[in-house]
Design an enzyme around this catalytic site. Structure first.
Site, PDB file in Angstrom:
ATOM      1  CB  THR A 124      -0.981  -0.102   1.253  1.00 58.29           C
ATOM      2  OG1 THR A 124      -1.608  -1.382   1.302  1.00 58.29           O
ATOM      3  CG2 THR A 124      -1.738   1.262   1.306  1.00 58.29           C
ATOM      4  CE1 TYR A 175      -5.948   0.115  -0.016  1.00 57.22           C
ATOM      5  CE2 TYR A 175      -3.915  -0.354  -1.254  1.00 57.22           C
ATOM      6  CZ  TYR A 175      -4.375  -0.598  -0.264  1.00 57.22           C
ATOM      7  OH  TYR A 175      -4.099  -1.372   0.637  1.00 57.22           O
ATOM      8  CB  SER A 224       2.666  -7.857   1.523  1.00 56.76           C
ATOM      9  OG  SER A 224       1.573  -7.519   2.201  1.00 56.76           O
ATOM     10  CB  THR A 259       0.661  -3.507   6.536  1.00 51.97           C
ATOM     11  OG1 THR A 259      -0.683  -3.634   5.852  1.00 51.97           O
ATOM     12  CG2 THR A 259       1.192  -2.207   6.568  1.00 51.97           C
ATOM     13  CG  ASP A 260      -2.524  -7.301   3.765  1.00 51.47           C
ATOM     14  OD1 ASP A 260      -2.521  -6.611   4.371  1.00 51.47           O
ATOM     15  OD2 ASP A 260      -3.124  -7.565   2.621  1.00 51.47           O
ATOM     16  CE  LYS A 295      -3.020  -4.936   8.169  1.00 51.53           C
ATOM     17  NZ  LYS A 295      -2.794  -4.881   6.757  1.00 51.53           N
ATOM     18  CD  GLU A 305      -7.603 -27.906  27.346  1.00 48.78           C
ATOM     19  OE1 GLU A 305      -8.753 -28.355  27.190  1.00 48.78           O
ATOM     20  OE2 GLU A 305      -7.331 -26.719  26.650  1.00 48.78           O
TER      21      GLU A 305
HETATM   22  N1  ASP Z   1      -2.675  -5.492   0.637  1.00 47.49           N
HETATM   23  C1  ASP Z   1      -1.581  -4.522   1.097  1.00 47.49           C
HETATM   24  C2  ASP Z   1      -0.284  -5.134   1.321  1.00 47.49           C
HETATM   25  O1  ASP Z   1      -0.149  -5.768   2.262  1.00 47.49           O
HETATM   26  C3  ASP Z   1      -1.943  -3.967   2.340  1.00 47.49           C
HETATM   27  C4  ASP Z   1      -1.075  -2.985   3.104  1.00 47.49           C
HETATM   28  O2  ASP Z   1       0.283  -2.958   2.450  1.00 47.49           O
HETATM   29  O3  ASP Z   1      -1.364  -2.337   3.996  1.00 47.49           O
HETATM   30  O4  ASP Z   1       0.330  -5.026   0.281  1.00 47.49           O
END
Ligand code: ASP
Length: 364
Positions: free
Chosen positions: A48, A61, A94, A127-128, A200, A321
């Site tokens: 992103t 996007y 990602s 971020t994913d 995350k 367990e």
């Molecule tokens: N789908 C995006 C990615 O991980 C989301 C992000 O970057 O926040 O590339």
């Protein structure tokens, strides 16, 4: 001018001079104690932070539209922090980061870090799956030099995009000698987190990354860094993982446990050739009776079964367990399923017993 007027004028000039100096130093780079700018390489992979939308307020996007040079050029004063060189390693969301890209990144970082002309490395990333790549690099790069991952939650075209300041801060951390030897770091939302512990936690918030059990490594604000903690797990130069000749990782699947989970998911994974299975278990890494039996069968057949948890925080301990000793399972400790998969894939590059792999989970 009388003598007293002259003295006041000199005093005023001095005060103004000092004030201006203060304003300038507040507005520029963090301490460069050696007086020299650090040489930082920025490796871009997409995400992103490199995403673009048609308008500044729409939530839809496309990731990975902007190149590294465009990104660097859009951040005011970033080139005052360090001498920057950009390289495009990939340009994907990602969700499409593969083990091939992770291996390529780790090898490139090892190559760059070996050069005396490179002081630190920044990786821009979606971020994913940032936590997976960060943890993978934390176990496989062989350097004390700072390696810092950064992304954003809003695309570059958004009103209030978070990417530019995140990138500015990431470069400032990578250029900071105090960041050395702390393992791979992630800089987002003014926080510095350690690769082992961050995860995350929100699909949309800029405050998405948290390290629930360990807390932040430090904070950063407009390039001024403050380090509070050292990540406590062995990393980088302290690990046994050498990927220099590795081209492929063994197949490890994550199987999600829930109420009335179909036990045949585990057998299906084995039939597809998985060498390891991570269970994203309920509670303390648990699953229903039928799945426990299927997992025991997989384990007795030579597949390494690691019990992790779908619960966002807490640890998975042995024999709580589930009878790990009898069933031949490994407990994941603090590692969530996606990070347990990374460690297990690296562990399976060489033959190991479940007991040896348990030791790796205790250690890393
Ligand atoms: N789908 C995006 C990615 O991980 C989301 C992000 O970057 O926040 O590339």
């Amino acid at each position: 001018m009388k003598r007293s007027q002259r003295m006041s004028a000199v005093f005023l000039a001095l005060v103004l001079g000092l004030c201006c100096q203060y304003v300038v130093s507040q507005d520029t780079a963090p301490d460069q104690s050696s007086g020299k700018k650090a040489n930082i390489v920025v490796l871009a992979t997409g995400g992103t932070i490199a995403g673009a939308a048609a308008t500044g307020t729409q939530s839809g996007y496309t990731s990975g539209k902007v190149t590294i040079d465009q990104m660097l050029d859009s951040v005011p004063k970033i080139r005052e922090l360090a001498n920057l060189k950009g390289e495009q390693v990939a340009n994907v969301g990602s969700q499409d980061i593969s083990f091939d890209i992770m291996l390529k990144l780790a090898k490139r970082i090892n190559e760059l870090a070996a050069s005396p002309d490179v002081d630190g490395i920044v990786v821009t990333h979606g971020t994913d799956t940032m936590e997976e790549t960060a943890f993978f690099l934390n176990l496989t790069v062989k350097t004390e030099k700072p390696v810092v991952l950064v992304g954003s939650m809003r695309p570059s075209t958004a009103v209030s995009a978070d990417g530019p300041l995140n990138l500015y801060n990431a470069v400032a951390v990578a250029a900071d000698p105090k960041a050395k030897g702390r393992g791979v770091l992630v800089v987002m939302n003014d926080q510095i987190q350690g690769a082992h512990s961050l995860t995350k936690t929100s699909t949309t918030s800029v405050e998405t990354f948290q390290s629930p059990l360990r807390g932040v490594v430090g904070v950063t604000a407009y390039g001024k860094n403050d380090f509070y903690n050292n990540p406590s797990w062995p990393h980088t130069t302290q690990t046994e993982f050498d990927i220099s000749n590795v081209t492929k990782l063994p197949r490890v699947d994550v199987v999600y446990a829930d109420a009335d989970m179909p036990p045949d998911l585990i057998g299906a994974s084995v039939a597809k050739g998985a060498k390891g299975i991570v269970i994203a278990g309920v509670g303390n890494g648990n699953m229903n009776k039928g799945s426990l039996q299927a997992a025991e069968q997989a384990s007795k057949g030579g597949v390494i079964v690691v019990r992790s948890s779908r619960v966002p925080t807490g640890t998975v301990a042995r024999n709580v367990e589930v009878k790990d000793d009898e069933m031949g399972f490994v407990a994941s400790g603090e590692l969530n399923p996606q990070k347990a998969r990374i460690l297990l894939s690296l562990a399976l590059l060489k033959p190991h017993t479940p007991e040896q792999i348990q030791e790796m989970f205790n250690k890393y």
